[in-house]
Write an enzyme that holds these catalytic residues in place. Sequence first.
Site, PDB file in Angstrom:
ATOM      1  N   ASP A 286       6.104  61.140  -2.569  1.00  0.00           N
ATOM      2  CA  ASP A 286       5.704  60.666  -1.246  1.00  0.00           C
ATOM      3  C   ASP A 286       5.410  59.170  -1.396  1.00  0.00           C
ATOM      4  O   ASP A 286       5.319  58.635  -2.511  1.00  0.00           O
ATOM      5  CB  ASP A 286       4.492  61.434  -0.705  1.00  0.00           C
ATOM      6  CG  ASP A 286       4.385  61.301   0.824  1.00  0.00           C
ATOM      7  OD1 ASP A 286       4.978  60.359   1.388  1.00  0.00           O
ATOM      8  OD2 ASP A 286       3.693  62.132   1.455  1.00  0.00           O
TER       9      ASP A 286
HETATM   10  O1  LIG Z   1       2.351  52.768   4.419  1.00  0.00           O
HETATM   11  N1  LIG Z   1       3.293  53.307   5.014  1.00  0.00           N
HETATM   12  O2  LIG Z   1       4.093  52.601   5.588  1.00  0.00           O
HETATM   13  C1  LIG Z   1       3.429  54.701   5.015  1.00  0.00           C
HETATM   14  C2  LIG Z   1       4.372  55.310   5.831  1.00  0.00           C
HETATM   15  C3  LIG Z   1       4.487  56.693   5.844  1.00  0.00           C
HETATM   16  C4  LIG Z   1       3.691  57.444   5.050  1.00  0.00           C
HETATM   17  O3  LIG Z   1       3.744  58.829   5.103  1.00  0.00           O
HETATM   18  C5  LIG Z   1       4.495  59.534   4.256  1.00  0.00           C
HETATM   19  O4  LIG Z   1       5.867  59.162   4.359  1.00  0.00           O
HETATM   20  C6  LIG Z   1       6.650  60.281   4.674  1.00  0.00           C
HETATM   21  C7  LIG Z   1       7.905  60.145   3.921  1.00  0.00           C
HETATM   22  O5  LIG Z   1       8.798  61.119   4.255  1.00  0.00           O
HETATM   23  C8  LIG Z   1       5.797  61.461   4.314  1.00  0.00           C
HETATM   24  O6  LIG Z   1       6.079  62.635   5.029  1.00  0.00           O
HETATM   25  C9  LIG Z   1       4.440  60.976   4.631  1.00  0.00           C
HETATM   26  O7  LIG Z   1       3.440  61.710   3.982  1.00  0.00           O
HETATM   27  C10 LIG Z   1       2.751  56.852   4.255  1.00  0.00           C
HETATM   28  C11 LIG Z   1       2.622  55.477   4.229  1.00  0.00           C
END
Ligand SMILES: O=[N+]([O-])c1ccc(O[C@@H]2O[C@@H](CO)[C@H](O)[C@H]2O)cc1
Length: 795
Positions: A286
């Site tokens: 993730d």
């Molecule tokens: O910092 N960010 O830009 C960021 C974006 C999305 C994020 O969530 C995660 O990204 C998704 C990737 O599929 C997962 O399902 C989720 O848990 C976590 C962090």
Amino acid sequence: MISMRSDLCTLLLLGAQGVVSLFPDCSNGPLKSNVICDTSATPINRAKGLVALYSLEEKINATGSSSPGVPRLGIPPYQWWSEGLHGIAGPFTNFSDSGDYNHSTSFPQPITMGAAFDDQLITDVATVISTEARAFNNANRTGLDFWTPNINPFRDPRWGRGQETPGEDPYHLSSYVHALIAGLQGDASEPYKRVVATCKHFAGYDIESWNGNFRYQFDAQISQQDLVEYYLPSFQSCARDSNVGAFMCSYNAVNGVPTCADPYLLQTILREHWGWTNEEQWVTSDCDAIQNVYLPHQWSSTREGAVADSLIAGTDVNCGTYMPDHLPGAFAQGLVNETVLDQALVRQYSSLVRLGWFDAPETQPYRQLDFSAVATEASQQLAYKAAVEGIVLLKNDGVLPLSLDASSSIGLFGDWANATENLLGNYAGIPTYLHSPLWAAQQLNITVNYAQGPGGQGDPTTGSWLSIWPAADASDVIIYIGGIDNSVESEGMDRVSLAWTGAQLDVIGQLAGLGKPMVVVQMGGGQIDSSPIVQNPNISALLWGGYPGQDGGVALIDIIRGAATPAGRLPLTQYPAAYINDVPMTDMSLRPGLNNPGRTYKWYNGSAIFEFGSGLHYTNFSASVTTNLSQSYDISSLMSTCNSSSEKYLDRCAFTSSPLEVEVTNTGNTTSDYVTLAFLSGSFGPQPYPKKALVAYQRVFSVAGGSSSTARLNLTLGSLARVDENGNKVLYPGDYSLLIDNQPLTYVNFTLTGQQAVLDQWPQPSANRTGKGVSGFENYFVGGFGSDQSPLGTS
Ligand SMILES: O=[N+]([O-])c1ccc(O[C@@H]2O[C@@H](CO)[C@H](O)[C@H]2O)cc1
């Protein structure tokens, strides 16, 4: 709100420039005589040939999700991160501002599609998503790897991301995800995959933020029994039964080990026990979960240790830049060797081979798709059908369906009455259109009286609702559409209440007090306690719509007026609002215990407001099991039949030689679909016994009044099995009842005799699951989650 994390912010900024994605040129490029370009070689040998050309630095650079490519070899950059939860989406999917590629089909959220209990629908939806993905990819607007589905079971009603899942039941999730992967990836025997799907978040991830616990830090304590019985079946379905191309390990730890650094989960269970050994299959972390292996989990004592531990455990791609940033140090310290890195890269590139990334476009049908394949008339109709099938009727005193004509005057109220973006839920792309309930009603030849209010999820003063009363006075029927939305349930945000807001209940109560026929529609992914609506005799009907997608308003209004009929079933339990006081969100156990009344319809020992599977129709159905099941079965002969069958996995072996047949009869007048839900209950296996467990379902379509249809249900030995405390799946002697969920319930009793038999022996984790710790970071949480720096800025 998602907390924006340092290196991911950079990534997202880069992404705003769009997907810079070209394909390697195998006809003229520098690789043309390398085995990677030899279409007669196996994907793994092709990938090995390519990786052998990379320097260590080039290999390390390729471990992040925004892979820069290798210009000297003509390998272009590749973006591994695309989303496709209910239509193509994600930070790196680039919709144009106007003209072609400025929209795609946006389907309902999985929680609504789960309520349809229609696996063919899910395959059809996923096929549209993968087709549209290919068209966008051909225009360099998205990748070929989609980080969907989210199939963590919706265990706790507070979970902000439960909307992304098909619901709370592991059998349902397993069946749903099998259907979904078929549509996303296509037939495994085809030369090219449509796209690669990614089952996430492996495993035990279902807390965003609760009482000082955060997804980045939470260590889920899960018994082997609950792990096998509840948290893993959907993932087993992905890996073992559906040949999914990718997995995503999660932020949280399970039983002490961050999942992205856990060889027990990633190697012993996923790759060895489930036979996910194909070299085309890879695991991504993730987004920035590898950083979390260091901090806040403090599993590895350094950043270099975290990337080495994760790579060695079996994480092949790092969403973010932590691996590219810290693998050089890990190599310098001798924490990891090149063989492990090569293995990760071979997995990545053989997956891209299966997607046709290296092959001539002319030879590939998917590479011919363009915008004419996006948002077709058929796809729009499918989005509508998915919404209709997922809407659930929970109460009806007979007022529904409304029969509307030119003299009808309806009042439309509530935050969702004119919902547009709310219809979509999270992880949405840009829909073809957004048809709100108000818009849908306005297309009819009736009078629509609409007034806004109460407004938001707060409790605004009644002053802001003044416009409701003249509109309500002018209406013959009142329709209130409200509930919850992404302002209270979302990524990073779990709910703090399971009740309707006071403002909404107040306005609903006052509207009901007018004594006119009144319909309430409860929206949102998580359930809210609708008992005040159920108990109010002045409220005639209650529907649930979840997040019904781009045509959700039309679907709702069509059901309300009888142009479509409801047959969805709740894919989760509606608990009383007080449930959240009964059990901490962090208690992962399913069975009732101290400070835990039990979770899901299987174990909850209180009275649900609406049970899993609830759903009424505009007619009545009877169901009868026509296959003769009522007999005694000898376990050893069941086992020997299965042992001599071609089925490799005993739990997948059929229980009955042909599908169990259930005759479903529409005893009323209105043509309607019907979802046949088959549960098992009884006294067999370890105590306590679950109240019942879903073992099969099938939706039958358009059953006319007075006629019948046959549902065919596949029962396996696995559906009869229970899981023991060590996680073994066992067939036990005892008394079984098959229940067809209908009013009245249909029962068939049978028995299993003889000695218990193990269908699946579960590998145990090693006793030592303790990390190395990071000294000086004991109070890390005080500083938050935005970086891996200590609160004091030292590391
Ligand atoms: O910092 N960010 O830009 C960021 C974006 C999305 C994020 O969530 C995660 O990204 C998704 C990737 O599929 C997962 O399902 C989720 O848990 C976590 C962090």
